[in-house]
Design a protein around this motif. Structure first.
Motif, mmCIF file in Angstrom:
data_model
loop_
_atom_site.group_PDB
_atom_site.id
_atom_site.type_symbol
_atom_site.label_atom_id
_atom_site.label_comp_id
_atom_site.label_asym_id
_atom_site.label_seq_id
_atom_site.Cartn_x
_atom_site.Cartn_y
_atom_site.Cartn_z
ATOM 1 N N HIS A 174 0.811 -1.183 0.102
ATOM 2 C CA HIS A 174 -0.021 0.031 0.039
ATOM 3 C C HIS A 174 0.812 1.251 -0.077
ATOM 4 N N GLY A 175 0.744 2.082 -0.945
ATOM 5 C CA GLY A 175 1.630 3.322 -1.111
ATOM 6 C C GLY A 175 3.169 3.056 -1.263
ATOM 7 N N GLN A 196 4.678 0.642 -0.024
ATOM 8 C CA GLN A 196 5.290 0.074 1.426
ATOM 9 C C GLN A 196 4.571 -1.217 1.589
#
Length: 128
Positions: free
Chosen positions: A73-74, A76
């Motif tokens: 997510h993002g 990461q």
């Protein structure tokens, strides 16, 4: 024993190197220190990444029917811990809700901690 050519070069260029070291030495030290920070950040991020995986495995072993799944997510990587197909935690900890973390995740990719362990058993030589 040092070669005679090395001694000649040291006598010839020694004073020049000494004056340049006095003049540019502090700038070189500053550049080295400035370049060390990104490397230290990279190493600490890699260490945290491995720690998060270990923490997720330990967490999954402590719950009933524990399983883990790696999601991104993002940019990461997160390890989501499941207990009886319900998410119970993430490592590293985040405030992002489970629904958005698991939006496009494949439930078939969940793995039990025993299957994910990286233990290698090497054959031992017989004792004589």
């Amino acid at each position: 024993m040092a070669s005679p050519n090395l001694a000649k070069l040291a006598l010839k260029y020694g004073p020049i190197v000494y004056t340049l070291a006095q003049k540019y030495g502090p700038q070189v030290v500053e550049q080295v220190l400035r370049q060390r920070d990104p490397a230290q950040k990279f190493v600490s991020n890699q260490r945290e990444r491995g720690t998060a995986r270990k923490q997720a495995l330990a967490h999954a072993e402590s719950v009933i029917d524990g399983a883990v799944q790696q999601v991104f997510h993002g940019g990461q990587a997160y390890w989501v811990v499941f207990s009886r197909n319900e998410p119970v935690g993430t490592h590293p900890h985040t405030t992002v809700p489970y629904d958005s973390l698991l939006l496009n995740a494949d439930p078939a990719r969940r793995v039990s901690p025993a299957d994910l362990r990286r233990t290698v058993h090497l054959p031992r030589r017989p004792r004589r």
